[in-house]
Scaffold this active site. Sequence first.
Site, mmCIF file in Angstrom:
data_model
loop_
_atom_site.group_PDB
_atom_site.id
_atom_site.type_symbol
_atom_site.label_atom_id
_atom_site.label_comp_id
_atom_site.label_asym_id
_atom_site.label_seq_id
_atom_site.Cartn_x
_atom_site.Cartn_y
_atom_site.Cartn_z
ATOM 1 N N LYS A 239 0.846 -1.218 -0.029
ATOM 2 C CA LYS A 239 -0.149 0.088 -0.013
ATOM 3 C C LYS A 239 0.814 1.263 0.162
ATOM 4 C CE LYS A 239 -4.196 -0.464 2.567
ATOM 5 N NZ LYS A 239 -4.726 -0.209 3.787
HETATM 6 C C1 E4P Z 1 -8.403 0.236 3.631
HETATM 7 O O1 E4P Z 1 -7.327 -0.293 3.117
HETATM 8 C C2 E4P Z 1 -8.447 1.065 4.955
HETATM 9 O O2 E4P Z 1 -7.759 0.201 5.763
HETATM 10 C C3 E4P Z 1 -9.525 1.014 5.636
HETATM 11 O O3 E4P Z 1 -10.770 0.510 4.814
HETATM 12 C C4 E4P Z 1 -10.004 2.269 6.209
HETATM 13 O O4 E4P Z 1 -11.223 2.401 6.923
HETATM 14 P P1 E4P Z 1 -11.468 3.409 8.159
HETATM 15 O O5 E4P Z 1 -11.952 4.716 7.222
HETATM 16 O O6 E4P Z 1 -12.603 2.893 8.650
HETATM 17 O O7 E4P Z 1 -10.379 3.637 8.772
#
Ligand code: E4P
Length: 219
Positions: A83
């Site tokens: 990521k």
């Molecule tokens: C995705 O890769 C993220 O880790 C995640 O969906 C973030 O979600 P949040 O906005 O609930 O922290």
Amino acid sequence: MNIFIDSANLDEIKKAADIGILDGVTTNPSLILKEGKDYKKTLKEICSIVKGPVSAETISLNTEGMVKEGKEFAKIAKNIVIKVPMTSNGMKACRLLTKSGIKVNTTLVFSANQALLAAKAGSYLVSPFIGRLDDIGEKGTELVKEIRQIYDNYGFKSLILAASIRSTEHVREVAMIGADIATMPFNVYKQLFNHALTDKGIKMFLDDWDKLQKGLRRR
Ligand code: E4P
């Protein structure tokens, strides 16, 4: 649509994997911090449970650092996807990592133009955060719709990973739009299985089954 769990909790991941409807996992530093465990060790353990893509987030903000971390994390397991944040440095890192055969998930995408750039940089996954857009009064699922149209217009191969999902309604909406993947917290995943009429129907059938047994016994 593929279903991912957005979690670093091994019990949750094991439960979903055991059901057999789990195509991958996304993690981030906040989720791993919540578990209070070592970053790389947690990723390794997740990869031993799940065969599908497991996203591991880089921490550096400069391209060199992201590439270095990405290459290190990629050694953890074959199914690790790196990521990187949606920044110009992130997109440069995306191109370099992709070129060296490492798959990239471009994260923190909040606009259609960012998603366009992420696709052009060769991202394997592109993550629009729909819940966080809802939080600021926008409609997150509209963004997924726009990205779907842009990727279809130009035949981009990047997969749309609807992220920051907060409800089963989000899952339904992104599935209708045609997101390739939805990643969700385990509590949302569990709720997908439920419907009040399913419970009512099971109860009715079991009650009738009991009656049937009693009736059969009277003969
Ligand atoms: C995705 O890769 C993220 O880790 C995640 O969906 C973030 O979600 P949040 O906005 O609930 O922290």
